[in-house]
Design a protein around this motif. Structure first.
Motif, PDB file in Angstrom:
ATOM      1  N   ARG A  83       0.876  -1.166   0.000  1.00 28.10           N
ATOM      2  CA  ARG A  83       0.000   0.000   0.000  1.00 28.10           C
ATOM      3  C   ARG A  83       0.910   1.211   0.000  1.00 28.10           C
ATOM      4  NH1 ARG A  83      -4.282  -1.412   4.766  1.00 28.10           N
ATOM      5  NH2 ARG A  83      -2.366  -1.852   5.888  1.00 28.10           N
ATOM      6  N   GLY A  84       0.424   2.302  -0.534  1.00 30.92           N
ATOM      7  CA  GLY A  84       1.240   3.491  -0.500  1.00 30.92           C
ATOM      8  C   GLY A  84       0.734   4.554  -1.430  1.00 30.92           C
ATOM      9  N   GLN A  85       1.526   5.585  -1.511  1.00 26.58           N
ATOM     10  CA  GLN A  85       1.220   6.703  -2.398  1.00 26.58           C
ATOM     11  C   GLN A  85       2.528   7.279  -2.891  1.00 26.58           C
ATOM     12  OE1 GLN A  85      -0.962   9.294   0.176  1.00 26.58           O
ATOM     13  NE2 GLN A  85       0.864  10.045   1.207  1.00 26.58           N
ATOM     14  N   GLY A  86       2.452   7.880  -4.045  1.00 26.62           N
ATOM     15  CA  GLY A  86       3.660   8.487  -4.578  1.00 26.62           C
ATOM     16  C   GLY A  86       3.592   8.619  -6.074  1.00 26.62           C
ATOM     17  N   ALA A 122      11.464  -1.562 -17.991  1.00 28.66           N
ATOM     18  CA  ALA A 122      10.799  -0.298 -18.312  1.00 28.66           C
ATOM     19  C   ALA A 122      11.330   0.853 -17.462  1.00 28.66           C
ATOM     20  CB  ALA A 122       9.290  -0.432 -18.117  1.00 28.66           C
ATOM     21  N   LEU A 123      11.925   0.533 -16.331  1.00 27.19           N
ATOM     22  CA  LEU A 123      12.468   1.568 -15.445  1.00 27.19           C
ATOM     23  C   LEU A 123      13.959   1.819 -15.670  1.00 27.19           C
ATOM     24  CD1 LEU A 123      10.588   0.454 -12.214  1.00 27.19           C
ATOM     25  CD2 LEU A 123      10.157   2.535 -13.539  1.00 27.19           C
ATOM     26  N   SER A 124      14.531   1.198 -16.672  1.00 28.17           N
ATOM     27  CA  SER A 124      15.988   1.287 -16.877  1.00 28.17           C
ATOM     28  C   SER A 124      16.476   2.707 -17.105  1.00 28.17           C
ATOM     29  CB  SER A 124      16.433   0.376 -18.021  1.00 28.17           C
ATOM     30  OG  SER A 124      15.826   0.773 -19.237  1.00 28.17           O
ATOM     31  N   GLY A 125      15.669   3.562 -17.679  1.00 26.46           N
ATOM     32  CA  GLY A 125      16.078   4.943 -17.930  1.00 26.46           C
ATOM     33  C   GLY A 125      16.165   5.799 -16.679  1.00 26.46           C
ATOM     34  N   VAL A 126      15.652   5.302 -15.564  1.00 29.71           N
ATOM     35  CA  VAL A 126      15.651   6.077 -14.325  1.00 29.71           C
ATOM     36  C   VAL A 126      17.068   6.414 -13.877  1.00 29.71           C
ATOM     37  CG1 VAL A 126      15.057   5.980 -11.861  1.00 29.71           C
ATOM     38  CG2 VAL A 126      13.390   5.272 -13.568  1.00 29.71           C
ATOM     39  N   HIS A 127      18.042   5.575 -14.206  1.00 30.56           N
ATOM     40  CA  HIS A 127      19.411   5.858 -13.758  1.00 30.56           C
ATOM     41  C   HIS A 127      19.914   7.200 -14.284  1.00 30.56           C
ATOM     42  CE1 HIS A 127      20.887   4.525 -17.685  1.00 30.56           C
ATOM     43  NE2 HIS A 127      22.010   5.125 -17.370  1.00 30.56           N
ATOM     44  N   LYS A 128      19.317   7.707 -15.347  1.00 31.33           N
ATOM     45  CA  LYS A 128      19.694   9.008 -15.897  1.00 31.33           C
ATOM     46  C   LYS A 128      19.057  10.163 -15.131  1.00 31.33           C
ATOM     47  CE  LYS A 128      19.933   7.043 -20.532  1.00 31.33           C
ATOM     48  NZ  LYS A 128      19.240   6.995 -21.820  1.00 31.33           N
ATOM     49  N   LEU A 129      18.105   9.855 -14.258  1.00 32.56           N
ATOM     50  CA  LEU A 129      17.362  10.867 -13.505  1.00 32.56           C
ATOM     51  C   LEU A 129      17.662  10.702 -12.020  1.00 32.56           C
ATOM     52  CD1 LEU A 129      13.966  10.161 -15.321  1.00 32.56           C
ATOM     53  CD2 LEU A 129      15.585  11.989 -15.879  1.00 32.56           C
ATOM     54  N   ALA A 130      18.738  11.298 -11.574  1.00 34.48           N
ATOM     55  CA  ALA A 130      19.208  11.096 -10.193  1.00 34.48           C
ATOM     56  C   ALA A 130      18.109  11.329  -9.158  1.00 34.48           C
ATOM     57  CB  ALA A 130      20.399  11.995  -9.913  1.00 34.48           C
ATOM     58  N   ALA A 131      17.243  12.277  -9.388  1.00 35.88           N
ATOM     59  CA  ALA A 131      16.184  12.587  -8.423  1.00 35.88           C
ATOM     60  C   ALA A 131      15.146  11.474  -8.332  1.00 35.88           C
ATOM     61  CB  ALA A 131      15.494  13.899  -8.803  1.00 35.88           C
ATOM     62  N   ARG A 132      15.093  10.578  -9.298  1.00 40.48           N
ATOM     63  CA  ARG A 132      14.087   9.518  -9.317  1.00 40.48           C
ATOM     64  C   ARG A 132      14.619   8.154  -8.888  1.00 40.48           C
ATOM     65  NH1 ARG A 132       9.682  12.030  -8.570  1.00 40.48           N
ATOM     66  NH2 ARG A 132       9.022  13.378 -10.254  1.00 40.48           N
ATOM     67  N   VAL A 133      15.915   8.036  -8.662  1.00 38.76           N
ATOM     68  CA  VAL A 133      16.498   6.754  -8.258  1.00 38.76           C
ATOM     69  C   VAL A 133      15.878   6.274  -6.949  1.00 38.76           C
ATOM     70  CG1 VAL A 133      18.627   5.632  -7.471  1.00 38.76           C
ATOM     71  CG2 VAL A 133      18.626   7.001  -9.571  1.00 38.76           C
ATOM     72  N   LYS A 134      15.724   7.171  -5.981  1.00 37.94           N
ATOM     73  CA  LYS A 134      15.118   6.798  -4.698  1.00 37.94           C
ATOM     74  C   LYS A 134      13.667   6.370  -4.866  1.00 37.94           C
ATOM     75  CE  LYS A 134      18.069   9.502  -1.652  1.00 37.94           C
ATOM     76  NZ  LYS A 134      18.120  10.591  -0.673  1.00 37.94           N
ATOM     77  N   CYS A 135      12.979   6.952  -5.822  1.00 39.76           N
ATOM     78  CA  CYS A 135      11.593   6.571  -6.099  1.00 39.76           C
ATOM     79  C   CYS A 135      11.541   5.116  -6.581  1.00 39.76           C
ATOM     80  CB  CYS A 135      10.976   7.474  -7.170  1.00 39.76           C
ATOM     81  SG  CYS A 135      10.995   9.235  -6.796  1.00 39.76           S
ATOM     82  N   ALA A 136      12.391   4.799  -7.521  1.00 41.90           N
ATOM     83  CA  ALA A 136      12.393   3.464  -8.127  1.00 41.90           C
ATOM     84  C   ALA A 136      12.838   2.385  -7.151  1.00 41.90           C
ATOM     85  CB  ALA A 136      13.281   3.449  -9.365  1.00 41.90           C
TER      86      ALA A 136
END
Length: 149
Positions: free
Chosen positions: A60-63, A112-126
């Motif tokens: 469960r969660g939100q984000g 599908a999330l492989s591109g996240v490594h290019k977005l430092a601010a989103r690494v913690k999200c993933a």
């Protein structure tokens, strides 16, 4: 945008809008809370385990779409796996997200999330759900059986 990018975007949005394994798990014997204070993502991971295997799990969660899609995809992938297998998948996922490693076939749609490594601010999200999984393994006493533990 390439066809592959479009496919990846569709997978993420589908799991965000209709997450798999979402909601309470009455049979859970391990519960872990995780949050990402930098953006407000939150997750509660609930796991039913027999000590060796992840029998069932829900969250469960939100984000943001990335955190919630990652949790949905993760629960699909690790359900029924041993803790050792699940933590090996966690290492592969984090190598992809943090280090930019190529997705392994075992990760399936998580590619599908492989591109996240290019977005430092989103690494913690993933990685939020995966960090919760690792905490759950500790709580379940399964870490001593994990690879490289």
């Amino acid at each position: 945008m390439s066809l592959l990018d479009e496919l990846y975007k569709e997978i993420i949005l589908r799991h965000y809008k209709s997450p798999h394994n979402y909601g309470p798990l009455e049979t859970a014997n391990v519960r872990v809370m995780g949050d990402n204070p930098s953006c407000g993502d939150q997750i509660e991971l609930q796991v039913e385990t027999d000590g060796e295997q992840i029998v069932n799990l829900r969250f469960r969660g939100q984000g943001c779409a990335i955190s919630q899609a990652s949790a949905s995809l993760m629960t699909d992938l690790v359900k029924g796996k041993t803790w050792e297998q699940a933590l090996a998948l966690e290492q592969q996922f984090k190598a992809m997200i943090v280090d930019g490693a190529a997705p392994t076939p075992e990760l399936g749609d998580l590619a599908a999330l492989s591109g996240v490594h290019k977005l430092a601010a989103r690494v913690k999200c993933a990685t939020l759900a995966w960090n919760a999984l690792e905490q759950a393994a500790h709580q379940a006493g399964a870490v001593s059986r994990a690879p490289n533990a």
